[in-house]
Design an enzyme around this catalytic site. Structure first.
Site, PDB file in Angstrom:
ATOM      1  CB  SER A 152      -0.935   0.004   1.211  1.00 23.75           C
ATOM      2  OG  SER A 152      -0.218  -0.156   2.419  1.00 23.75           O
ATOM      3  CG  ASP A 158      -2.867   5.280   7.931  1.00 20.47           C
ATOM      4  OD1 ASP A 158      -1.744   4.845   8.247  1.00 20.47           O
ATOM      5  OD2 ASP A 158      -3.280   5.302   6.749  1.00 20.47           O
ATOM      6  CG  HIS A 192      -0.933   4.062   4.330  1.00 20.85           C
ATOM      7  ND1 HIS A 192      -1.655   3.331   5.257  1.00 20.85           N
ATOM      8  CD2 HIS A 192      -0.478   3.169   3.413  1.00 20.85           C
ATOM      9  CE1 HIS A 192      -1.650   2.052   4.908  1.00 20.85           C
ATOM     10  NE2 HIS A 192      -0.928   1.927   3.803  1.00 20.85           N
TER      11      HIS A 192
END
Length: 458
Positions: free
Chosen positions: A180, A435, A438
């Site tokens: 990702s 998160d 990312h």
């Protein structure tokens, strides 16, 4: 008579002196005006002060009206623009014949400095931002994280030029392969390039997320693809056995979903790492050779460093083998080094990344895991590059060494803004999920592609 003469002379002399005084006065005024003009021309207001005002105004406009003090504190004073960046934006400069290529720049060594220039895109101007990384659209109130740039210690990193990248990409095919974070970097590039030319999605496989997506920039006949392959080698992701979820990783087989298309690529950016940290069972030669964090499965326990190193080295060797010797086709294979997470606390136990500014150089060193993962990629790329150079195959390997610069950006993650208006949506709950792996878009991940551009142009 003498008296009349003297009176007459005195009067004439007095009449002559009056214009001289006026001349001196006018000359003095002229000198003052010239001095003021000289000051304006040669001692202008410092660019950095102008940039501070611009950045502070931008921050105050973007921040909530209810907290203007904190809004001003979020944004640090930016430095003056550099001539190299202005030259990059000059259309005439782009048409000039380039001189000899400078020696390779070590982009891994440097620090983050304030920068007043706005990003090339935002949460509404780019349509390819993954929802979880669209921090602006999800209501992140501070925008100071947008106004930093990476400054290498011994050389310059030019600002990203969508025009220059698309000119290089004309009639070429570039693919991002990995997890990702590879997708995060790919989507960053699509947004950066969209500031010059809109991408068109022409193919998608693999459901809503899409394990394979392909975009075309029609004006340049340029193609960018994104392949999901979190181990690069073949894997059965998140299989379940006896109630334990783990990954089956086959070290002696390759993920043909992307490897089989290698011959159609002019450049590939590989990026994996984080999936090796989660439970996995490792296969080689048709048998299980070890596992990581899977004691309940009754296999030999191992750490993930050796497996990660094995997968990276085998993948680069297979790329070189399939490209072939004397193929007559140039290709660039770049591998992005490990991108650290910034959870303060356990990620699954209220861990968050609340910091609003980058770490200063030397303030936050690399942990053992981050250092070893980075080292694996740098060494594997170095070995692969030496072999390719010796073979004269036209294949070029490069490491996008972003680990240090990423490690210094705890402020660049979505945090709770991986969801829209997270605190309102989670009212009454004990914690809000964060998160811290990312990157917000726009954000620090755009710097990865600044380095990629310079790597391709080298």
């Amino acid at each position: 008579m003498v008296t009349n003469f003297l009176q007459k002379y005195h009067l004439q002399n007095h009449q002559l002196l009056l214009p001289k005084k006026q001349f001196v006065t006018y000359a003095l005024y002229a000198l003052i005006a010239l001095a003021f003009l000289h000051y304006l021309l040669f001692y202008p207001t410092p660019t950095s002060e102008k940039a501070v005002v611009v950045a502070q105004v931008r921050e105050e406009v973007a921040a909530p009206v209810s907290d203007p003090v904190n809004a001003r504190q979020q944004l640090p004073p930016p430095p003056a623009s550099q001539q190299g960046d202005e030259a990059l934006r000059n259309p005439q400069a782009e048409d000039e014949v380039p001189g000899p290529a400078p020696p390779p720049c070590d982009y891994s060594d440097g620090g983050w400095v304030p920068d007043a220039r706005p990003p090339l895109y935002n949460g509404t101007t780019c349509g390819t931002i993954k929802d979880g990384q669209n921090c602006m659209a999800h209501g992140r109130p501070d925008t100071g994280y947008l106004y930093w740039r990476w400054r290498p210690r011994r050389c310059d990193l030019p600002a990203f030029s969508a025009e220059a990248f698309l000119r290089w990409l004309r009639n070429r095919h570039l693919a991002f392969v990995g997890d990702s974070l590879a997708r995060n970097q790919a989507e960053s590039l699509l947004c950066l390039l969209a500031s010059r030319s809109p991408p068109e999605l022409v193919h998608r496989d693999g459901g809503e997320e899409g394990w394979f997506r392909q975009f075309v920039f029609r004006e340049f006949n340029a193609t960018v693809s994104v392949f999901w392959s979190p181990f690069l080698v073949k894997a059965d992701e998140k299989a379940e056995r006896d109630g334990v979820r783990h990954n089956n990783v086959f070290l002696d087989a390759f993920d043909e979903r992307w490897m089989s298309r290698l011959g159609a690529l002019d450049a590939a950016v590989l990026s994996v790492g984080h999936w090796f940290l989660i439970p996995g069972v490792y296969h080689d030669g048709g048998r299980v050779v070890a596992c990581h964090d899977c004691a309940d499965l009754n296999h030999t326990e191992t750490d993930f460093f050796g497996v990660y190193k094995d997968a990276v080295h085998r993948t680069l060797a297979e790329v070189a083998r399939r490209h072939g010797v004397g193929a007559g086709r140039e290709m660039v294979v770049a591998m992005t080094t490990f991108s650290p997470a910034h959870f303060e606390g356990d990620w699954d136990k209220a861990g968050a990344c609340p910091r609003k500014r980058p770490y200063r150089a030397g303030e936050k060193g690399l942990g053992y895991t981050e250092s070893e993962m980075r080292k694996t990629v740098v060494e594997a790329v170095r070995d692969a590059a030496a072999g390719a150079d010796a073979a004269g195959s036209g294949l070029r390997f490069a490491a996008l060494d972003v680990t240090t610069l990423a490690n210094l950006r705890p402020d660049g993650h979505p945090g709770p803004y991986m969801h829209k208006d997270p605190f309102a949506a989670a009212a009454g709950e004990r914690r809000v999920q964060n998160d811290c792996v990312h990157w917000c878009m726009p954000g620090p991940v755009d710097t990865f592609n600044e380095i990629l551009l310079q790597t391709l142009l080298r």
